[in-house]
Design a protein around this motif. Structure first.
Motif, PDB file in Angstrom:
ATOM      1  N   THR A 108       0.854  -1.194   0.000  1.00 47.60           N
ATOM      2  CA  THR A 108       0.000   0.000   0.000  1.00 47.60           C
ATOM      3  C   THR A 108       0.886   1.239   0.000  1.00 47.60           C
ATOM      4  OG1 THR A 108      -1.740  -1.159   1.229  1.00 47.60           O
ATOM      5  CG2 THR A 108      -1.834   1.246   1.210  1.00 47.60           C
ATOM      6  N   GLY A 109       1.948   1.189   0.788  1.00 48.13           N
ATOM      7  CA  GLY A 109       2.899   2.297   0.806  1.00 48.13           C
ATOM      8  C   GLY A 109       3.675   2.448  -0.495  1.00 48.13           C
ATOM      9  N   VAL A 110       3.640   1.411  -1.317  1.00 49.45           N
ATOM     10  CA  VAL A 110       4.313   1.464  -2.617  1.00 49.45           C
ATOM     11  C   VAL A 110       3.385   1.978  -3.709  1.00 49.45           C
ATOM     12  CG1 VAL A 110       5.412   0.084  -4.434  1.00 49.45           C
ATOM     13  CG2 VAL A 110       5.933  -0.376  -2.024  1.00 49.45           C
ATOM     14  N   PHE A 111       2.136   1.495  -3.730  1.00 51.07           N
ATOM     15  CA  PHE A 111       1.255   1.725  -4.879  1.00 51.07           C
ATOM     16  C   PHE A 111       0.082   2.681  -4.632  1.00 51.07           C
ATOM     17  CE2 PHE A 111       2.940  -2.621  -5.895  1.00 51.07           C
ATOM     18  CZ  PHE A 111       3.652  -2.240  -7.024  1.00 51.07           C
ATOM     19  N   ALA A 112      -0.128   3.140  -3.412  1.00 49.61           N
ATOM     20  CA  ALA A 112      -1.261   4.031  -3.149  1.00 49.61           C
ATOM     21  C   ALA A 112      -1.135   5.318  -3.949  1.00 49.61           C
ATOM     22  CB  ALA A 112      -1.337   4.349  -1.661  1.00 49.61           C
ATOM     23  N   THR A 113      -2.271   5.774  -4.463  1.00 51.71           N
ATOM     24  CA  THR A 113      -2.252   6.994  -5.274  1.00 51.71           C
ATOM     25  C   THR A 113      -3.525   7.812  -5.062  1.00 51.71           C
ATOM     26  OG1 THR A 113      -2.315   7.844  -7.547  1.00 51.71           O
ATOM     27  CG2 THR A 113      -3.078   5.617  -7.227  1.00 51.71           C
ATOM     28  N   SER A 114      -3.358   9.107  -5.030  1.00 53.48           N
ATOM     29  CA  SER A 114      -4.503  10.006  -4.862  1.00 53.48           C
ATOM     30  C   SER A 114      -5.408   9.995  -6.083  1.00 53.48           C
ATOM     31  CB  SER A 114      -4.012  11.429  -4.592  1.00 53.48           C
ATOM     32  OG  SER A 114      -3.173  11.885  -5.639  1.00 53.48           O
ATOM     33  N   ALA A 115      -4.931   9.457  -7.202  1.00 55.77           N
ATOM     34  CA  ALA A 115      -5.771   9.340  -8.387  1.00 55.77           C
ATOM     35  C   ALA A 115      -6.908   8.356  -8.153  1.00 55.77           C
ATOM     36  CB  ALA A 115      -4.937   8.899  -9.585  1.00 55.77           C
ATOM     37  N   VAL A 116      -6.697   7.387  -7.277  1.00 61.37           N
ATOM     38  CA  VAL A 116      -7.746   6.438  -6.908  1.00 61.37           C
ATOM     39  C   VAL A 116      -8.552   6.969  -5.742  1.00 61.37           C
ATOM     40  CG1 VAL A 116      -8.211   4.122  -5.981  1.00 61.37           C
ATOM     41  CG2 VAL A 116      -6.488   4.438  -7.773  1.00 61.37           C
ATOM     42  N   ASN A 117      -7.875   7.502  -4.739  1.00 64.45           N
ATOM     43  CA  ASN A 117      -8.554   7.978  -3.535  1.00 64.45           C
ATOM     44  C   ASN A 117      -8.002   9.350  -3.154  1.00 64.45           C
ATOM     45  OD1 ASN A 117      -9.674   8.370  -0.965  1.00 64.45           O
ATOM     46  ND2 ASN A 117      -9.615   6.177  -0.510  1.00 64.45           N
ATOM     47  N   PRO A 118      -8.799  10.399  -3.309  1.00 63.20           N
ATOM     48  CA  PRO A 118      -8.304  11.763  -3.056  1.00 63.20           C
ATOM     49  C   PRO A 118      -8.035  12.058  -1.585  1.00 63.20           C
ATOM     50  CG  PRO A 118     -10.649  11.786  -3.575  1.00 63.20           C
ATOM     51  CD  PRO A 118     -10.170  10.390  -3.845  1.00 63.20           C
ATOM     52  N   ILE A 119      -8.343  11.101  -0.701  1.00 65.85           N
ATOM     53  CA  ILE A 119      -8.031  11.322   0.718  1.00 65.85           C
ATOM     54  C   ILE A 119      -6.518  11.378   0.932  1.00 65.85           C
ATOM     55  CG2 ILE A 119      -7.904   8.894   1.421  1.00 65.85           C
ATOM     56  CD1 ILE A 119      -9.364   9.656   3.995  1.00 65.85           C
ATOM     57  N   ILE A 120      -5.756  10.811  -0.008  1.00 71.12           N
ATOM     58  CA  ILE A 120      -4.294  10.859   0.070  1.00 71.12           C
ATOM     59  C   ILE A 120      -3.831  12.264  -0.311  1.00 71.12           C
ATOM     60  CG2 ILE A 120      -2.141   9.888  -0.817  1.00 71.12           C
ATOM     61  CD1 ILE A 120      -3.712   7.348  -1.503  1.00 71.12           C
ATOM     62  N   PRO A 121      -3.117  12.957   0.580  1.00 70.03           N
ATOM     63  CA  PRO A 121      -2.679  14.329   0.268  1.00 70.03           C
ATOM     64  C   PRO A 121      -1.677  14.348  -0.883  1.00 70.03           C
ATOM     65  CG  PRO A 121      -2.489  13.850   2.630  1.00 70.03           C
ATOM     66  CD  PRO A 121      -2.728  12.539   1.929  1.00 70.03           C
ATOM     67  N   ASP A 122      -1.612  15.469  -1.565  1.00 70.78           N
ATOM     68  CA  ASP A 122      -0.605  15.645  -2.612  1.00 70.78           C
ATOM     69  C   ASP A 122       0.786  15.493  -2.009  1.00 70.78           C
ATOM     70  OD1 ASP A 122      -2.520  16.135  -4.514  1.00 70.78           O
ATOM     71  OD2 ASP A 122      -2.483  18.317  -4.250  1.00 70.78           O
TER      72      ASP A 122
ATOM     73  N   ASN B 181       1.839  10.168  -2.194  1.00 70.14           N
ATOM     74  CA  ASN B 181       1.586   8.955  -2.952  1.00 70.14           C
ATOM     75  C   ASN B 181       2.649   7.900  -2.612  1.00 70.14           C
ATOM     76  OD1 ASN B 181      -0.738   9.716  -4.625  1.00 70.14           O
ATOM     77  ND2 ASN B 181       0.670  11.214  -5.512  1.00 70.14           N
ATOM     78  N   GLY B 182       2.447   6.699  -3.148  1.00 73.46           N
ATOM     79  CA  GLY B 182       3.344   5.601  -2.830  1.00 73.46           C
ATOM     80  C   GLY B 182       4.712   5.704  -3.469  1.00 73.46           C
ATOM     81  N   LEU B 183       5.595   4.815  -3.040  1.00 71.10           N
ATOM     82  CA  LEU B 183       6.977   4.800  -3.514  1.00 71.10           C
ATOM     83  C   LEU B 183       7.060   4.607  -5.017  1.00 71.10           C
ATOM     84  CD1 LEU B 183       9.913   4.799  -2.351  1.00 71.10           C
ATOM     85  CD2 LEU B 183       9.756   2.300  -2.324  1.00 71.10           C
ATOM     86  N   PHE B 184       6.133   3.863  -5.602  1.00 66.90           N
ATOM     87  CA  PHE B 184       6.115   3.613  -7.040  1.00 66.90           C
ATOM     88  C   PHE B 184       6.020   4.915  -7.826  1.00 66.90           C
ATOM     89  CE2 PHE B 184       3.838   2.614 -11.007  1.00 66.90           C
ATOM     90  CZ  PHE B 184       4.616   1.586 -11.512  1.00 66.90           C
ATOM     91  N   PHE B 185       5.442   5.945  -7.204  1.00 64.15           N
ATOM     92  CA  PHE B 185       5.251   7.229  -7.880  1.00 64.15           C
ATOM     93  C   PHE B 185       6.327   8.235  -7.483  1.00 64.15           C
ATOM     94  CE2 PHE B 185       1.172   5.097  -7.387  1.00 64.15           C
ATOM     95  CZ  PHE B 185       0.746   5.035  -8.711  1.00 64.15           C
ATOM     96  N   GLY B 186       7.407   7.741  -6.888  1.00 62.39           N
ATOM     97  CA  GLY B 186       8.554   8.581  -6.591  1.00 62.39           C
ATOM     98  C   GLY B 186       8.471   9.359  -5.299  1.00 62.39           C
ATOM     99  N   GLU B 187       7.530   9.021  -4.426  1.00 66.31           N
ATOM    100  CA  GLU B 187       7.369   9.740  -3.167  1.00 66.31           C
ATOM    101  C   GLU B 187       7.590   8.764  -2.003  1.00 66.31           C
ATOM    102  OE1 GLU B 187       3.509  11.461  -3.635  1.00 66.31           O
ATOM    103  OE2 GLU B 187       4.120  12.618  -5.388  1.00 66.31           O
TER     104      GLU B 187
END
Length: 457
Positions: A368-382, A385-391
């Motif tokens: 989840t910490g790797v693949f979570a993205t605000s594009a799926v769930n906007p509750i995730i702050p800008d 996002n997960g490690l897969f997205f460089g954050e």
């Protein structure tokens, strides 16, 4: 537990019943006026879906009973299944009395809820909808969360199957619910909880349910030691397959219901649940064939459940393609750990609860910490996002939370096992274990009908 001690649960239940005479629970607002009061935010569609989701999650516990019951020795089928079924009764009463308050009551510094906020669910029927479930009545939110509390201790039972005293088990699950489950639920899902405020994501219970149950299972297997006869053939594979089907079906309420409304997020969670479980089932049996084993019904069932476990924390945060990756990776890791436990260790985790539920939950939490993205769930702050997205922030917080939760769940469960055993011995004696818990603990028998048919033939 001696007969003298056995009277204590009866006295406690009578005491609870008498207290209800002092707490009438009569709401200050009737049901029609309640809907009128909150008509601008309540949704009939969301309410209908969440009633359905609550029923689906409850169905998972009987499904788990079939899943576990089919795997154990024929002398222990009923006892193993009853350990799941009794959770529906024990935890329901405990949740009404104090469990919901401890989980979702007024926060005490982010660690636990005030036990008197919703004591005996007082004030819940007329209460303002929960902040993260604003479109359904508060009482429905309490009902839905109860089903999660029910299945969590039931998951542990696979680790100590075939050797635990039933009445001692009841005491343990009460203590586990109060001292392990409710704090984790508060930390993770209460807006003032310590993990919630760290930004840790757990959509439907990877941390609260599966990691807590998995670590408690490991503690139980270590504390109760090995069975006298650890080798056996599963009693009934079709029961396992039936249980898997019920679990998979109910899991849509578990994961899609955690969207807390009939919305696009629920649909996305339902599809990620499908993708992960299907991929994990295939990964398990295909990996078995690579190792020279035959593709088995039992293997596919276990793989499917591992996939369901792993996607649980991620279901409402990751994309559908990534759900397949999560299912495959979790299945392969759990498969190898089961092999390692059985061939390289003396740990007697009867039904591999820790390698499958515990490790599956941890893999899901990390991914989840790797693949979570605000594009799926906007509750995730800008920026979170997960490690897969460089954050990196979310991923590092998940690793820290994994360590903290693991220490708490394992250490706390081990202490509760010691305390329970001090009050009432946890393990049955050798003669009772040899006879089987169905007979020695309950005076019943899964195969008694077969014997009767043979005697009359």
């Amino acid at each position: 537990m001696t007969r003298k001690l056995s009277i204590i649960p009866f006295i406690v239940l009578i005491g609870i019943a008498l207290i209800t005479l002092l707490i009438t629970g009569i709401p200050s607002v009737n049901t029609i006026d309640y809907w009128t009061k909150y008509k601008d935010q309540l949704s009939a569609g969301d309410t209908a879906w969440m009633l359905t989701a609550a029923a689906l999650v409850l169905l998972m516990t009987p499904g788990l009973a079939f899943f576990y019951g089919g795997m154990v020795n024929p002398r222990n089928v009923i006892s193993t299944m009853l350990q799941s079924f009794i959770c529906m009764a024990v935890i329901s009463v405990l949740w009404i009395v104090v469990g919901f308050s401890l989980s979702f009551g007024e926060s005490i510094d982010g660690w636990i809820g005030n036990p008197f906020t919703y004591f005996f669910l007082d004030g819940v029927a007329e209460g303002k909808p929960w902040v993260n479930a604003p479109t359904i009545p508060l009482l429905l939110f309490a009902l839905y969360q109860l089903k999660f509390a029910i299945i969590t201790p039931a998951l542990i039972t696979g680790a100590f199957a075939e050797r635990i005293r039933f009445t001692s088990y009841i005491l343990f699950i009460c203590l586990f619910c109060i001292f392990i489950y409710t704090p984790l639920a508060h930390w993770t899902w209460h807006p003032e909880g310590i993990l919630y405020n760290l930004g840790v994501l757990d959509f439907a219970g990877g941390t609260v349910v599966h990691m807590s149950a998995g670590w408690a299972a490991l503690a139980s297997a270590l504390y109760l030691h090995q069975r006298k006869e650890a080798e056996h053939n599963p009693a009934n594979i079709p029961l396992v397959m039936l249980g898997t089907g019920l679990l998979w079906f109910g899991w849509f309420g578990f994961n899609a219901g955690s969207a807390l409304g009939a919305n696009q997020l629920a649909v996305s969670a339902a599809m990620t649940t499908t993708g992960a479980s299907a991929a994990a089932a295939l990964a398990w049996i295909f990996f078995d064939t690579v190792k020279g084993k035959k593709p088995s019904a039992l293997g596919m069932c276990i793989g499917a459940v591992v996939g369901l476990v792993a996607i649980t924390p991620a279901a409402g945060f990751v994309t559908i393609p990534h759900s397949i990756f999560i299912g495959v990776i979790a299945s392969l890791i759990s498969n190898k750990l089961v092999d390692w436990r059985t061939s390289k260790t003396t740990l007697d985790d009867t039904l591999d609860v820790f390698p499958c539920h515990g490790v599956g939950g941890m893999v899901g939490m990390v991914l989840t910490g790797v693949f979570a993205t605000s594009a799926v769930n906007p509750i995730i702050p800008d920026g979170d996002n997960g490690l897969f997205f460089g954050e990196t922030k979310l991923f590092l917080h998940h690793l820290a939370a994994l360590i903290g939760v693991s220490v708490f769940a394992f250490g706390g469960s081990y202490l509760l096992l010691m305390f329970t055993n001090w009050i009432s011995p946890l393990r049955v004696n050798e003669d009772d274990e040899k006879a089987g818990l169905d007979s020695s603990q309950h005076g019943e028998g899964y195969l008694s009908w077969v014997k009767n048919d043979l005697e009359h033939s």
